[in-house]
Design an enzyme around this catalytic site. Structure first.
Site, PDB file in Angstrom:
ATOM      1  N   LYS A 168       2.422  -2.851  13.660  1.00 43.07           N
ATOM      2  CA  LYS A 168       2.679  -2.627  12.223  1.00 43.07           C
ATOM      3  C   LYS A 168       4.010  -1.885  12.029  1.00 43.07           C
ATOM      4  CE  LYS A 168       2.207  -1.617   7.822  1.00 43.07           C
ATOM      5  NZ  LYS A 168       2.087  -2.435   6.651  1.00 43.07           N
ATOM      6  N   LYS A 236       7.193   7.012   5.184  1.00 40.51           N
ATOM      7  CA  LYS A 236       6.153   7.469   6.119  1.00 40.51           C
ATOM      8  C   LYS A 236       6.140   6.577   7.357  1.00 40.51           C
ATOM      9  CE  LYS A 236       2.222   5.692   5.932  1.00 40.51           C
ATOM     10  NZ  LYS A 236       0.892   5.101   5.879  1.00 40.51           N
TER      11      LYS A 236
HETATM   12  P1  NAD Z   1      -3.886   4.843  -1.788  1.00 41.38           P
HETATM   13  O1  NAD Z   1      -3.308   6.219  -1.866  1.00 41.38           O
HETATM   14  O2  NAD Z   1      -3.866   3.967  -2.983  1.00 41.38           O
HETATM   15  O3  NAD Z   1      -5.423   4.932  -1.307  1.00 41.38           O
HETATM   16  C1  NAD Z   1      -5.921   5.864  -0.425  1.00 41.38           C
HETATM   17  C2  NAD Z   1      -7.335   6.251  -0.882  1.00 41.38           C
HETATM   18  O4  NAD Z   1      -7.897   7.142   0.078  1.00 41.38           O
HETATM   19  C3  NAD Z   1      -7.364   6.979  -2.237  1.00 41.38           C
HETATM   20  O5  NAD Z   1      -8.310   6.345  -3.071  1.00 41.38           O
HETATM   21  C4  NAD Z   1      -7.834   8.385  -1.871  1.00 41.38           C
HETATM   22  O6  NAD Z   1      -8.614   8.973  -2.879  1.00 41.38           O
HETATM   23  C5  NAD Z   1      -8.657   8.090  -0.629  1.00 41.38           C
HETATM   24  N1  NAD Z   1      -8.858   9.270   0.226  1.00 41.38           N
HETATM   25  C6  NAD Z   1      -7.926  10.108   0.738  1.00 41.38           C
HETATM   26  N2  NAD Z   1      -8.526  11.092   1.441  1.00 41.38           N
HETATM   27  C7  NAD Z   1      -9.863  10.866   1.362  1.00 41.38           C
HETATM   28  C8  NAD Z   1     -10.998  11.547   1.865  1.00 41.38           C
HETATM   29  N3  NAD Z   1     -10.866  12.653   2.568  1.00 41.38           N
HETATM   30  N4  NAD Z   1     -12.221  11.056   1.597  1.00 41.38           N
HETATM   31  C9  NAD Z   1     -12.361   9.925   0.855  1.00 41.38           C
HETATM   32  N5  NAD Z   1     -11.315   9.231   0.348  1.00 41.38           N
HETATM   33  C10 NAD Z   1     -10.082   9.706   0.602  1.00 41.38           C
HETATM   34  O7  NAD Z   1      -3.150   4.137  -0.558  1.00 41.38           O
HETATM   35  P2  NAD Z   1      -3.038   2.563  -0.237  1.00 41.38           P
HETATM   36  O8  NAD Z   1      -1.813   2.008  -0.902  1.00 41.38           O
HETATM   37  O9  NAD Z   1      -4.362   1.912  -0.475  1.00 41.38           O
HETATM   38  O10 NAD Z   1      -2.691   2.603   1.318  1.00 41.38           O
HETATM   39  C11 NAD Z   1      -3.673   2.883   2.311  1.00 41.38           C
HETATM   40  C12 NAD Z   1      -3.060   2.620   3.679  1.00 41.38           C
HETATM   41  O11 NAD Z   1      -2.662   1.253   3.781  1.00 41.38           O
HETATM   42  C13 NAD Z   1      -1.795   3.453   3.969  1.00 41.38           C
HETATM   43  O12 NAD Z   1      -1.804   3.877   5.297  1.00 41.38           O
HETATM   44  C14 NAD Z   1      -0.658   2.474   3.700  1.00 41.38           C
HETATM   45  O13 NAD Z   1       0.501   2.771   4.458  1.00 41.38           O
HETATM   46  C15 NAD Z   1      -1.289   1.164   4.134  1.00 41.38           C
HETATM   47  N6  NAD Z   1      -0.729  -0.022   3.486  1.00 41.38           N
HETATM   48  C16 NAD Z   1      -0.470  -0.030   2.136  1.00 41.38           C
HETATM   49  C17 NAD Z   1       0.068  -1.174   1.550  1.00 41.38           C
HETATM   50  C18 NAD Z   1       0.376  -1.225   0.059  1.00 41.38           C
HETATM   51  O14 NAD Z   1       1.020  -2.184  -0.380  1.00 41.38           O
HETATM   52  N7  NAD Z   1      -0.054  -0.257  -0.741  1.00 41.38           N
HETATM   53  C19 NAD Z   1       0.346  -2.303   2.329  1.00 41.38           C
HETATM   54  C20 NAD Z   1       0.042  -2.293   3.683  1.00 41.38           C
HETATM   55  C21 NAD Z   1      -0.501  -1.140   4.255  1.00 41.38           C
END
Ligand code: NAD
Length: 292
Positions: A168, A236
């Protein structure tokens, strides 16, 4: 199957919804936001309770410290893990920490797969994510039917936990450097007096053509930077790539430059813009804007 799903954000919510549509039961725990609309899930007090109730626990959390907290915290997944439970971390986090968490999971009697994704929110909604996994073949085979409900291009990159995360990060290096190349080319052509829209159109037919010239090039020309993929998430990921490379004695000179340009954008208030807003750092340096 009863599936624990922790991290119901931009990506996690539609991924869990796709598992649910296929008939699986979702168990979760929330840190702040309410349950996303359209998702029915059993909400438990903490990650330990989720691990105790599920056969498979999927994590989709923002960053390395979040996954460490949810796994190793006082009422974390490891505290509630039953023998044989499979932990699948689909967040993008450090490959080095991943190897440590996988070992801790095995020590607690469970199994671990890292399986970060690319394809963004749309890929998550349409169940067309690219999934890059690391871990034992037998554990991958167990997770595969679930991966197939969330993604299309699914690869076991290596039988070592962390291999998925490394893949990734390689993806994120390629994407960042492509964005940087497209941005440089468009700023150069535009300040030289060419219409950047015409330049993009001309180049789309040749060897320089790419999805990034097509999609991100258009965003740069239009000056529309609604995410998309937030710059701060890409920062990040490049941090993770640079620190992982340093740990194994690899130099990533152009990744470092792309990271510095993103830092400059963030300093100008761009951390929550789409990563194609990297062009704004080059525009400042050239004292020239390519969008109207
Ligand atoms: P986001 O911030 O929208 O979602 C993360 C969720 O985790 C939030 O709902 C938050 O409340 C929850 N969370 C955090 N700590 C928690 C805990 N202790 N207990 C329960 N829930 C908890 O982030 P995202 O955009 O969904 O991204 C998630 C991962 O996927 C990241 O690592 C990101 O790099 C990766 N990613 C994101 C994308 C994108 O386009 N957004 C694409 C590929 C990969």
């Amino acid at each position: 199957m009863k599936i624990g799903f922790i991290g119901l954000g931009v990506m996690g919510a539609p991924m869990a919804a796709n598992l649910q549509k296929a008939g699986h039961q979702i168990v979760t725990t929330l840190n702040r936001s309410p349950l996303p609309e359209g998702l029915t899930a059993e909400v438990l007090a903490n990650p330990a309770a989720v691990a105790g109730a599920a056969e498979v626990v999927i994590l989709m959390l923002p960053d390395t410290p979040d996954v460490e907290r949810v796994m190793r915290g006082e009422a974390g997944v490891l505290a509630g893990l039953r023998p044989g439970t499979l932990v699948v971390d689909m967040s993008t986090i450090s490959p080095l920490v991943t190897a440590e968490l996988a070992q801790a999971t095995r020590d607690a009697g469970g199994a671990y797969i890292d399986a970060p994704v690319s394809g963004g929110q749309i890929g998550a909604e349409q169940a067309s994510l690219t999934i890059m996994a690391g871990g034992a073949q037998a554990d991958f085979d167990r997770a595969l039917p679930l991966f197939q409900l969330m993604g299309k291009n699914i690869t076991l990159v290596g039988e070592v936990c962390g291999a998925g995360q490394t893949c990734k990060l390689a993806n994120q290096i390629i994407v960042a450097l492509n964005i940087e190349a497209v941005a440089e080319a468009l700023v150069f052509a535009s300040k030289a007096g060419c219409d950047p829209a015409k330049v993009r159109e001309a180049l789309m037919g040749g060897f320089a053509s790419s999805r990034i010239l097509e999609v991100h090039g258009k965003r740069m020309i239009d000056g529309t930077f609604n995410p998309g993929f937030r710059m701060k998430l890409h920062q990040k990921d490049l941090n993770l790539a640079l620190s992982s490379a340093r740990a194994i004695g690899v130099s990533l000179p152009n990744t470092a430059t792309a990271q510095e340009l993103m830092n400059a954008c963030a300093a100008q208030g761009g951390a929550d813009r789409d990563h194609s807003a990297l062009v704004q750092a080059l525009e400042l340096m050239a004292a020239h804007k390519i969008s109207g």
